[in-house]
Design a protein around this motif. Structure first.
Motif, mmCIF file in Angstrom:
data_model
loop_
_atom_site.group_PDB
_atom_site.id
_atom_site.type_symbol
_atom_site.label_atom_id
_atom_site.label_comp_id
_atom_site.label_asym_id
_atom_site.label_seq_id
_atom_site.Cartn_x
_atom_site.Cartn_y
_atom_site.Cartn_z
ATOM 1 N N VAL A 337 0.844 -1.198 0.000
ATOM 2 C CA VAL A 337 0.000 0.000 0.000
ATOM 3 C C VAL A 337 0.881 1.250 0.000
ATOM 4 C CG1 VAL A 337 -1.692 1.336 1.324
ATOM 5 C CG2 VAL A 337 -1.944 -1.150 1.118
ATOM 6 N N ALA A 338 1.958 1.233 0.765
ATOM 7 C CA ALA A 338 2.863 2.394 0.812
ATOM 8 C C ALA A 338 3.485 2.654 -0.558
ATOM 9 C CB ALA A 338 3.948 2.164 1.858
ATOM 10 N N LYS A 339 3.945 1.594 -1.230
ATOM 11 C CA LYS A 339 4.543 1.757 -2.558
ATOM 12 C C LYS A 339 3.496 2.253 -3.558
ATOM 13 C CE LYS A 339 7.793 -0.447 -4.405
ATOM 14 N NZ LYS A 339 8.720 -1.397 -5.069
ATOM 15 N N LEU A 340 2.280 1.745 -3.465
ATOM 16 C CA LEU A 340 1.218 2.189 -4.371
ATOM 17 C C LEU A 340 0.910 3.661 -4.147
ATOM 18 C CD1 LEU A 340 -0.929 1.433 -6.503
ATOM 19 C CD2 LEU A 340 -2.465 0.863 -4.601
ATOM 20 N N SER A 341 0.812 4.082 -2.897
ATOM 21 C CA SER A 341 0.511 5.484 -2.584
ATOM 22 C C SER A 341 1.596 6.412 -3.119
ATOM 23 C CB SER A 341 0.376 5.648 -1.065
ATOM 24 O OG SER A 341 0.084 6.984 -0.731
ATOM 25 N N GLU A 342 2.844 6.031 -2.939
ATOM 26 C CA GLU A 342 3.953 6.860 -3.433
ATOM 27 C C GLU A 342 3.936 6.954 -4.957
ATOM 28 O OE1 GLU A 342 7.337 4.881 -1.889
ATOM 29 O OE2 GLU A 342 6.880 5.339 0.222
ATOM 30 N N TYR A 343 3.664 5.834 -5.609
ATOM 31 C CA TYR A 343 3.675 5.820 -7.076
ATOM 32 C C TYR A 343 2.516 6.634 -7.638
ATOM 33 C CZ TYR A 343 3.647 4.057 -11.862
ATOM 34 O OH TYR A 343 3.660 3.964 -13.237
ATOM 35 N N VAL A 344 1.328 6.486 -7.061
ATOM 36 C CA VAL A 344 0.159 7.235 -7.538
ATOM 37 C C VAL A 344 0.395 8.736 -7.377
ATOM 38 C CG1 VAL A 344 -2.291 7.713 -7.129
ATOM 39 C CG2 VAL A 344 -1.469 5.356 -7.141
ATOM 40 N N ALA A 345 1.004 9.141 -6.281
ATOM 41 C CA ALA A 345 1.297 10.559 -6.055
ATOM 42 C C ALA A 345 2.243 11.089 -7.129
ATOM 43 C CB ALA A 345 1.897 10.754 -4.664
ATOM 44 N N ARG A 346 3.304 10.338 -7.432
ATOM 45 C CA ARG A 346 4.268 10.783 -8.439
ATOM 46 C C ARG A 346 3.628 10.828 -9.828
ATOM 47 N NH1 ARG A 346 7.478 6.824 -5.965
ATOM 48 N NH2 ARG A 346 7.453 5.573 -7.884
ATOM 49 N N LEU A 347 2.905 9.772 -10.179
ATOM 50 C CA LEU A 347 2.298 9.700 -11.509
ATOM 51 C C LEU A 347 1.250 10.794 -11.704
ATOM 52 C CD1 LEU A 347 2.783 7.611 -13.837
ATOM 53 C CD2 LEU A 347 0.587 6.605 -13.207
ATOM 54 N N SER A 348 0.453 11.038 -10.681
ATOM 55 C CA SER A 348 -0.592 12.063 -10.775
ATOM 56 C C SER A 348 0.006 13.448 -10.962
ATOM 57 C CB SER A 348 -1.463 12.039 -9.516
ATOM 58 O OG SER A 348 -2.126 10.809 -9.378
ATOM 59 N N LYS A 349 1.137 13.701 -10.315
ATOM 60 C CA LYS A 349 1.802 15.009 -10.427
ATOM 61 C C LYS A 349 2.413 15.196 -11.803
ATOM 62 C CE LYS A 349 5.394 17.856 -8.316
ATOM 63 N NZ LYS A 349 6.426 17.938 -7.233
ATOM 64 N N VAL A 350 3.073 14.176 -12.315
ATOM 65 C CA VAL A 350 3.763 14.280 -13.606
ATOM 66 C C VAL A 350 2.760 14.401 -14.756
ATOM 67 C CG1 VAL A 350 5.238 13.053 -15.251
ATOM 68 C CG2 VAL A 350 5.832 13.100 -12.816
ATOM 69 N N TYR A 351 1.678 13.636 -14.696
ATOM 70 C CA TYR A 351 0.715 13.600 -15.802
ATOM 71 C C TYR A 351 -0.545 14.423 -15.537
ATOM 72 C CZ TYR A 351 3.392 10.045 -18.243
ATOM 73 O OH TYR A 351 4.387 9.378 -18.919
ATOM 74 N N ASN A 352 -0.541 15.179 -14.434
ATOM 75 C CA ASN A 352 -1.696 16.027 -14.104
ATOM 76 C C ASN A 352 -3.003 15.236 -14.133
ATOM 77 O OD1 ASN A 352 0.132 18.114 -16.186
ATOM 78 N ND2 ASN A 352 -0.125 18.603 -14.021
ATOM 79 N N LEU A 353 -2.996 14.088 -13.465
ATOM 80 C CA LEU A 353 -4.188 13.243 -13.419
ATOM 81 C C LEU A 353 -5.195 13.838 -12.441
ATOM 82 C CD1 LEU A 353 -2.542 9.690 -13.355
ATOM 83 C CD2 LEU A 353 -3.365 10.989 -15.328
ATOM 84 N N ASP A 354 -6.278 14.338 -12.979
ATOM 85 C CA ASP A 354 -7.321 14.970 -12.164
ATOM 86 C C ASP A 354 -8.464 13.973 -11.997
ATOM 87 O OD1 ASP A 354 -8.879 16.722 -10.770
ATOM 88 O OD2 ASP A 354 -9.590 17.817 -12.534
#
Length: 389
Positions: A337-354
């Motif tokens: 869960v920790a790895k998923l949370s970190e990855y989703v945060a990074r991906l959302s920031k880079v690709y502006n996932l709204d």
């Protein structure tokens, strides 16, 4: 609109979905062997789940995948009080109609000599036989409509002409059959026959992959003859079963507009019920492989639901390119869960996932800066509130 589900689910030692050798399915991901549960296995478990049965069976909104279409059509014609000879004649052409082939049918320029005798033999000898291919159909409305159209086509040609007419002509006369069942609307249908309309799936289901590296193990077992005298030692049967224990990342999505199109716009209320039912079914359903031997009925510990106006599917499987491990103070699930949370945060920031997001967790695990939904009921209520009315 796109709705996406992400699950993390840990299974005890099990063999949930095996390959042709009997081994649990696996895959190489990130250069490392991983446990795998196939998309087909997951979809079948959802379709056959108690959740789907309870939600849609009473209204006959679930389809059936079967080779027994001739039997079903024959039964329906029997209910309509059609003569047995006519039923036999209709069913004699059904396999090639479904197959979409003209194989075995005389061309117009072939001699009709002996056609009366051939037809008589067909009517006397052709029994109701199952097809050699599966047909996924809506039993509630599609079967009845298809049967009625078959009978109309037979009556329009007459018994003698029916035996000789080209399959292409029959299928053109029958027209396309459009299903309205929830599972066909979700998982789609591909046929080789012009009489059953292909349905574009509105749900996409990924193969489940383990967040951890795979380690296959073997269970060696013996069986004893209960009636054999104690003086005769030794096992009467020996065998082994391969198994593993993995924390799986599961991903699936639903394209809302395609779902509504498949069900029919008049069925919008059914579509609004179908989406939360899919969520619950995907969470509660389990593959059936070797369950009598292992009893692997573990529910997901982490559930993430995302809703977006854009049809942009995004899997977060790459969060686990490097295998996750459990440590003395942190479990494999906690670290996943920790790895998923970190990855989703990074991906959302880079690709502006709204995206609109809501999640649920069994062990109060943190995910981004969201507050977890307290239960599945609240998560489903949140999801329904996002759907068009």
């Amino acid at each position: 609109m796109l709705i996406q589900f992400h699950f993390l689910q840990n299974y005890v030692p099990s063999n949930l979905n095996r390959d042709d050798t009997g081994s649990p399915k696996d895959a190489i991901f990130g250069g490392v062997p991983r446990g795998r549960i196939s998309s087909q296995c997951l979809k079948r478990s959802i379709r056959r789940s108690l959740t789907f049965q309870e939600a849609f069976t009473a209204e006959n909104l679930l389809g059936k995948r079967t080779q027994m279409l001739p039997t079903l059509v024959g039964d329906k014609l029997g209910e309509m009080k059609i003569d047995k000879e006519i039923i036999t004649a209709i069913l004699s052409r059904l396999p090639e109609i479904i197959r979409g082939s003209t194989k075995g049918v005389k061309s117009e320029d072939e001699s009709d000599e002996g056609s009366d005798e051939a037809e008589e033999a067909t009517n006397d000898e052709v029994a109701i036989k199952d097809l050699k291919q599966l047909v996924f159909l809506d039993v509630k409305t599609e079967l009845a409509q298809f049967t009625e159209r078959l009978l109309d086509a037979f009556n329009s040609y007459g018994a003698k002409q029916w035996a000789k007419v080209k399959v292409k002509e029959i299928t053109q006369k029958l027209g396309e059959s459009i299903p309205r069942s929830v599972d066909i609307a979700m998982f789609g249908r591909m046929t080789t026959s012009q009489t059953f309309k292909n349905v574009q799936a509105s749900v996409q289901v990924a193969h489940a992959l383990s967040a951890n590296a795979l380690k296959q193990e073997f269970d060696y077992y013996t069986a004893m003859d209960d009636l054999k005298p104690d003086s005769e030692p030794g096992a009467d049967m020996i065998g082994d079963i391969e198994f593993n224990s993995c924390t799986y990342y599961k991903y699936l999505n639903i394209h809302w507009e395609q779902l509504v199109t498949n069900l029919g716009k008049e069925a919008l209320p059914v579509a609004r019920r179908a989406v939360p039912a899919l969520l619950e079914a995907a969470l509660m359903a389990h593959p059936s492989g070797k369950q009598n031997s292992f009893g692997a009925f573990n529910l997901p510990d982490f559930v993430l639901v995302e809703v977006s106006e854009r049809n942009l599917p995004v899997s977060y499987a790459n969060a686990f390119l490097k295998p996750v491990y459990g440590f003395s103070d942190k479990s494999l699930m906690e670290n996943s869960v920790a790895k998923l949370s970190e990855y989703v945060a990074r991906l959302s920031k880079v690709y502006n996932l709204d995206l609109k997001r809501a999640y649920m967790t069994v062990d109060n695990l943190a995910f981004l800066d969201f507050k977890a939904q307290p239960s599945l009921k609240y998560l489903k209520d949140w999801l329904v509130a996002q759907l068009p009315k």
